[in-house]
Design a protein around this motif. Structure first.
Motif, PDB file in Angstrom:
ATOM      1  N   LYS A 373      -0.540  -9.170 -11.585  1.00  0.00           N
ATOM      2  CA  LYS A 373      -0.350  -8.717 -10.208  1.00  0.00           C
ATOM      3  C   LYS A 373       0.634  -9.651  -9.521  1.00  0.00           C
ATOM      4  O   LYS A 373       0.560 -10.870  -9.699  1.00  0.00           O
ATOM      5  CB  LYS A 373      -1.668  -8.694  -9.440  1.00  0.00           C
ATOM      6  CG  LYS A 373      -1.528  -8.210  -8.002  1.00  0.00           C
ATOM      7  CD  LYS A 373      -2.862  -8.003  -7.317  1.00  0.00           C
ATOM      8  CE  LYS A 373      -2.677  -7.571  -5.868  1.00  0.00           C
ATOM      9  NZ  LYS A 373      -1.889  -6.336  -5.718  1.00  0.00           N
ATOM     10  N   TYR A 374       1.532  -9.081  -8.713  1.00  0.00           N
ATOM     11  CA  TYR A 374       2.566  -9.876  -8.053  1.00  0.00           C
ATOM     12  C   TYR A 374       2.686  -9.502  -6.582  1.00  0.00           C
ATOM     13  O   TYR A 374       2.477  -8.348  -6.199  1.00  0.00           O
ATOM     14  CB  TYR A 374       3.915  -9.666  -8.753  1.00  0.00           C
ATOM     15  CG  TYR A 374       3.860 -10.053 -10.213  1.00  0.00           C
ATOM     16  CD1 TYR A 374       3.923 -11.381 -10.601  1.00  0.00           C
ATOM     17  CD2 TYR A 374       3.692  -9.083 -11.194  1.00  0.00           C
ATOM     18  CE1 TYR A 374       3.830 -11.745 -11.934  1.00  0.00           C
ATOM     19  CE2 TYR A 374       3.605  -9.432 -12.524  1.00  0.00           C
ATOM     20  CZ  TYR A 374       3.669 -10.767 -12.892  1.00  0.00           C
ATOM     21  OH  TYR A 374       3.565 -11.112 -14.211  1.00  0.00           O
ATOM     22  N   TRP A 375       3.019 -10.493  -5.777  1.00  0.00           N
ATOM     23  CA  TRP A 375       3.255 -10.268  -4.355  1.00  0.00           C
ATOM     24  C   TRP A 375       4.673 -10.691  -3.990  1.00  0.00           C
ATOM     25  O   TRP A 375       5.242 -11.590  -4.614  1.00  0.00           O
ATOM     26  CB  TRP A 375       2.282 -11.103  -3.515  1.00  0.00           C
ATOM     27  CG  TRP A 375       0.852 -10.682  -3.606  1.00  0.00           C
ATOM     28  CD1 TRP A 375       0.233  -9.702  -2.878  1.00  0.00           C
ATOM     29  CD2 TRP A 375      -0.153 -11.243  -4.455  1.00  0.00           C
ATOM     30  NE1 TRP A 375      -1.095  -9.621  -3.229  1.00  0.00           N
ATOM     31  CE2 TRP A 375      -1.361 -10.555  -4.186  1.00  0.00           C
ATOM     32  CE3 TRP A 375      -0.155 -12.258  -5.412  1.00  0.00           C
ATOM     33  CZ2 TRP A 375      -2.545 -10.846  -4.846  1.00  0.00           C
ATOM     34  CZ3 TRP A 375      -1.338 -12.550  -6.068  1.00  0.00           C
ATOM     35  CH2 TRP A 375      -2.525 -11.849  -5.785  1.00  0.00           C
ATOM     36  N   PRO A 376       5.242 -10.068  -2.949  1.00  0.00           N
ATOM     37  CA  PRO A 376       6.584 -10.475  -2.489  1.00  0.00           C
ATOM     38  C   PRO A 376       6.543 -11.806  -1.754  1.00  0.00           C
ATOM     39  O   PRO A 376       5.478 -12.337  -1.429  1.00  0.00           O
ATOM     40  CB  PRO A 376       6.989  -9.331  -1.546  1.00  0.00           C
ATOM     41  CG  PRO A 376       5.695  -8.749  -1.096  1.00  0.00           C
ATOM     42  CD  PRO A 376       4.736  -8.900  -2.231  1.00  0.00           C
ATOM     43  N   SER A 377       7.717 -12.300  -1.421  1.00  0.00           N
ATOM     44  CA  SER A 377       7.847 -13.668  -0.920  1.00  0.00           C
ATOM     45  C   SER A 377       7.214 -13.879   0.444  1.00  0.00           C
ATOM     46  O   SER A 377       6.886 -15.009   0.803  1.00  0.00           O
ATOM     47  CB  SER A 377       9.334 -14.046  -0.844  1.00  0.00           C
ATOM     48  OG  SER A 377      10.027 -13.149   0.012  1.00  0.00           O
ATOM     49  N   TYR A 378       7.047 -12.818   1.235  1.00  0.00           N
ATOM     50  CA  TYR A 378       6.518 -13.006   2.586  1.00  0.00           C
ATOM     51  C   TYR A 378       4.987 -13.057   2.623  1.00  0.00           C
ATOM     52  O   TYR A 378       4.406 -13.280   3.677  1.00  0.00           O
ATOM     53  CB  TYR A 378       7.030 -11.904   3.518  1.00  0.00           C
ATOM     54  CG  TYR A 378       6.900 -10.492   2.969  1.00  0.00           C
ATOM     55  CD1 TYR A 378       5.677  -9.829   2.946  1.00  0.00           C
ATOM     56  CD2 TYR A 378       8.020  -9.825   2.476  1.00  0.00           C
ATOM     57  CE1 TYR A 378       5.571  -8.551   2.447  1.00  0.00           C
ATOM     58  CE2 TYR A 378       7.928  -8.550   1.975  1.00  0.00           C
ATOM     59  CZ  TYR A 378       6.697  -7.916   1.963  1.00  0.00           C
ATOM     60  OH  TYR A 378       6.599  -6.641   1.448  1.00  0.00           O
ATOM     61  N   VAL A 379       4.319 -12.852   1.490  1.00  0.00           N
ATOM     62  CA  VAL A 379       2.854 -12.962   1.432  1.00  0.00           C
ATOM     63  C   VAL A 379       2.467 -14.432   1.292  1.00  0.00           C
ATOM     64  O   VAL A 379       3.046 -15.167   0.484  1.00  0.00           O
ATOM     65  CB  VAL A 379       2.298 -12.144   0.259  1.00  0.00           C
ATOM     66  CG1 VAL A 379       0.806 -12.410   0.056  1.00  0.00           C
ATOM     67  CG2 VAL A 379       2.534 -10.658   0.489  1.00  0.00           C
ATOM     68  N   THR A 380       1.481 -14.872   2.059  1.00  0.00           N
ATOM     69  CA  THR A 380       1.033 -16.263   1.987  1.00  0.00           C
ATOM     70  C   THR A 380      -0.048 -16.415   0.927  1.00  0.00           C
ATOM     71  O   THR A 380      -0.668 -15.433   0.487  1.00  0.00           O
ATOM     72  CB  THR A 380       0.455 -16.714   3.334  1.00  0.00           C
ATOM     73  OG1 THR A 380      -0.749 -15.971   3.600  1.00  0.00           O
ATOM     74  CG2 THR A 380       1.460 -16.490   4.455  1.00  0.00           C
ATOM     75  N   GLU A 381      -0.299 -17.664   0.533  1.00  0.00           N
ATOM     76  CA  GLU A 381      -1.373 -17.908  -0.430  1.00  0.00           C
ATOM     77  C   GLU A 381      -2.723 -17.446   0.115  1.00  0.00           C
ATOM     78  O   GLU A 381      -3.539 -16.871  -0.618  1.00  0.00           O
ATOM     79  CB  GLU A 381      -1.423 -19.390  -0.784  1.00  0.00           C
ATOM     80  CG  GLU A 381      -0.233 -19.865  -1.611  1.00  0.00           C
ATOM     81  CD  GLU A 381      -0.315 -21.346  -1.931  1.00  0.00           C
ATOM     82  OE1 GLU A 381      -1.208 -21.727  -2.723  1.00  0.00           O
ATOM     83  OE2 GLU A 381       0.507 -22.109  -1.399  1.00  0.00           O
ATOM     84  N   ALA A 382      -2.963 -17.673   1.379  1.00  0.00           N
ATOM     85  CA  ALA A 382      -4.234 -17.261   1.975  1.00  0.00           C
ATOM     86  C   ALA A 382      -4.402 -15.752   1.921  1.00  0.00           C
ATOM     87  O   ALA A 382      -5.496 -15.238   1.605  1.00  0.00           O
ATOM     88  CB  ALA A 382      -4.323 -17.751   3.422  1.00  0.00           C
ATOM     89  N   GLU A 383      -3.332 -15.012   2.206  1.00  0.00           N
ATOM     90  CA  GLU A 383      -3.400 -13.551   2.154  1.00  0.00           C
ATOM     91  C   GLU A 383      -3.629 -13.066   0.728  1.00  0.00           C
ATOM     92  O   GLU A 383      -4.441 -12.148   0.492  1.00  0.00           O
ATOM     93  CB  GLU A 383      -2.111 -12.945   2.711  1.00  0.00           C
ATOM     94  CG  GLU A 383      -1.950 -13.137   4.215  1.00  0.00           C
ATOM     95  CD  GLU A 383      -0.572 -12.746   4.705  1.00  0.00           C
ATOM     96  OE1 GLU A 383      -0.454 -12.362   5.886  1.00  0.00           O
ATOM     97  OE2 GLU A 383       0.402 -12.833   3.911  1.00  0.00           O
TER      98      GLU A 383
END
Length: 608
Positions: A373-383
């Motif tokens: 699973k991957y998230w884009p750069s604007y997602v924070t670790e907390a999110e």
């Protein structure tokens, strides 16, 4: 998936188009069959399928159309000779491109000869001839220009000035648009007036840049516009290509494998499943990292090392709220079960593994085990970690031998690094931090492009995709119109087109070009201009559509972008020959210069 009916070309190969060592070798319509020419006179429509097939290879060409740009890297670390600007005149990719373009052009000229220049099929032949010369001029600049079917032993074909090629083909295309009885639009792979307008847009833009602008500073990407005439023509043709279509369809629906032939498609190359007469293509297996043996993982088969993985810039292009991120990239890879066939473990496919995303209901996907699973750069670790808590049951490390991916993984692209999560059998995680460079080299990692995913495909490494390939579509024309308006001095009209594309993507309207503030890192010497915004929108809107080389070369930004974003180029001299000439074009193949009595080494392109 609709298609031109691809006839078995075994007969035509013997009758008409035998393999040639170079495009100057004459084709004899009667070769191999005494009734060859008579057959074509009686059945001239057969040439349409042959010509169409000849050009299908150009829309899948990655090395010549995408490499040496800012958006792609090789996951193996070495980005190759194109990205290093070390291609020479003996390179096989360059040579085949040149020869195949002329082969397609000669087929098109045969269409015109055997159907008549003023017939409907003759007009289609003229469209394909123009398409062939567009590909050639954007890669090689001035080239020999032949508008008749070659069937004699003449080998004298001098280079023709670029201005003559441009104006001749523009006039020919305008005649087709104004006089032919072609359909106004067609979304099933047939040439239409809308497709002619799209190609005219490209020609007029290319002519404006090549003939009516001059470089001031290639490192800074600055230029002077000497005349706006071609740019004004390009804008007018772009509006005809847009044909009043508003961008109301979602970007995800536009690229859905279940919505081919939609209203935004202008012209596409068509593929039909399970037809021996038509090869499949491998685009769904490109634009990604290396995922291992697809039969063992249930993920995409990518060949040795993967092809055209996403560069850091390409991933930082997308800001929060941009719906094109999810519609362009596959961000969740599901974990396939393992079964045994012939004593060997085989991964599930179709409704498991990678293709589960397309073939399973949302309810089923909510319980499927996740491999990556991957998230884009604007997602924070907390999110990200809050989301991981919600899907904890899906990210548990499976027992050995039950699932293809033994160690599930998730990752976020942070500003300067990547945070990587790995999970135990309870779904708890540990995390480590890596540089993007190290992350991109370590096996299966990162998002991949899903624009060409074929949910019905077999689990193969290549040539298993039957998705149609759009060559022209409406939002492409919006952005070409924006470029044409900008270069003709109509800044407000340019921004309006850009905003239409951005608004469909879910982004706010920009009040001016100066409001644009990209997320990616740029050198202090890199000045963001209105043209950069348009190029960035083209990167987001048309990612993995094999046009980035054309965009950067055409707009004279090739040096600026390579110096700023390429990991292969650190100084201008690497893009030049010893005399300091920039390699804006590909080298004309030495074999073709040697075979042509009207060309010498002096006709080689600057830089080589």
């Amino acid at each position: 998936m609709n298609i031109y009916k691809y006839m078995s070309i075994g007969f035509l190969a013997a009758v008409l188009f035998s393999s040639c060592s170079d495009f100057l070798s004459p084709d004899n319509p009667s070769a191999g069959n005494s009734n060859g020419e008579e057959y074509l006179i009686a059945n001239p429509q057969d040439l349409e399928a042959t010509t169409y097939n000849a050009f299908s290879g150009f829309v899948t060409n990655i090395s010549m159309h995408d490499q040496a740009t800012d958006l792609y890297i090789n996951p193996r670390g070495d980005d190759g000779v194109f990205s290093r600007f070390t291609v020479d005149a003996t390179n096989s990719d360059v040579t085949n491109y040149y020869k195949n373009a002329y082969k397609g052009i000669n087929y098109a000229n045969a269409m015109i000869k055997y159907n008549g220049g003023d017939s409907q099929l003759g007009y289609v032949g003229k469209f394909f001839r123009a398409l062939g010369y567009y590909f050639l001029t954007q890669q090689f600049g001035s080239v020999p220009y032949v508008t008749y079917y070659i069937e004699d032993s003449n080998r004298d074909y001098p280079k023709t000035p670029l201005s003559e090629i441009y104006e001749s083909e523009i006039q020919s295309l305008e005649e087709i648009y104004n006089k032919s009885g072609l359909e106004d639009t067609n979304h099933a792979g047939k040439v239409s007036k809308q497709a002619v307008a799209a190609l005219l847009t490209q020609y007029c833009l290319a002519a404006g840049w090549d003939l009516d602008t001059e470089i001031v500073d290639d490192i800074r990407g600055t230029y002077n516009v000497k005349s706006t005439a071609y740019f004004e023509r390009a804008a007018a043709w772009a509006e005809k290509a847009i044909n009043g279509v508003q961008l109301t369809m979602s970007f995800a629906d536009k690229w859905s494998p279940f919505n081919e032939g939609n209203a935004e498609e202008i012209f596409s190359f068509q593929y039909l499943r399970d037809t021996e007469k038509l090869r499949a293509h491998s685009l769904q297996n490109d634009y990604t990292a290396f995922w291992g043996d697809c039969t063992k993982t249930g993920l995409k088969g990518t060949g040795s090392g993967g092809t055209n993985m996403q560069s850091a810039k390409s991933l930082y292009l997308f800001e929060k709220g941009d719906k094109r991120w999810d519609a362009t990239f596959m961000n969740v890879f599901y974990n396939a079960s393992l079964k045994t066939e012939g004593g060997q473990p085989i991964a599930g496919w179709g409704d498991e593994g990678y293709m589960a995303y397309w073939n399973c209901s949302p309810e089923k996907l909510s319980t499927e085990p996740i491999a990556y699973k991957y998230w884009p750069s604007y997602v924070t670790e907390a999110e990200a970690e809050a989301e991981l808590m919600q899907i904890k049951s899906q990210i548990k490390k499976p027992k050995d031998g039950t699932r293809a991916i033994v160690s599930p993984e998730a990752a976020i692209l942070l500003e300067d690094e990547v945070v990587v999560y790995q999970f135990d059998q309870n779904g708890d995680w540990t995390k480590t931090y890596k540089t993007f460079e190290n992350f991109s080299k370590t096996g299966a990692n990162g998002v991949c492009v899903k624009k060409y995913d074929d949910p019905q495909s077999a689990n193969v490494v290549k040539d298993g995709c039957y998705r149609d390939i759009p060559l022209y579509h409406v939002s492409d024309m919006y952005l070409l119109a924006a470029e044409a308006y900008l270069l003709s001095g109509k800044v407000d009209a340019a921004l309006s087109k850009v905003n239409a594309v951005r608004n469909r993507a879910g982004l706010a309207t920009l009040g001016s070009f100066n409001d644009y503030d990209p997320l990616y890192t740029i050198p202090s010497t890199f000045e963001i201009t209105p043209l950069d915004l348009i190029l960035d929108e083209r990167a987001r809107e048309l990612y993995a559509e094999r046009n980035r080389w054309f965009d950067l070369k055409r707009t004279k930004q090739l040096v600026k972008y390579n110096l700023a974003f390429s990991r292969s180029i650190t100084e201008r001299a690497q893009m030049c020959n010893a005399a300091g000439e920039v390699k804006w074009l590909r080298p004309i193949p030495s074999s073709e210069i040697n075979a042509n009595l009207a060309m010498t080494s002096a006709d080689q392109n600057p830089g080589y």
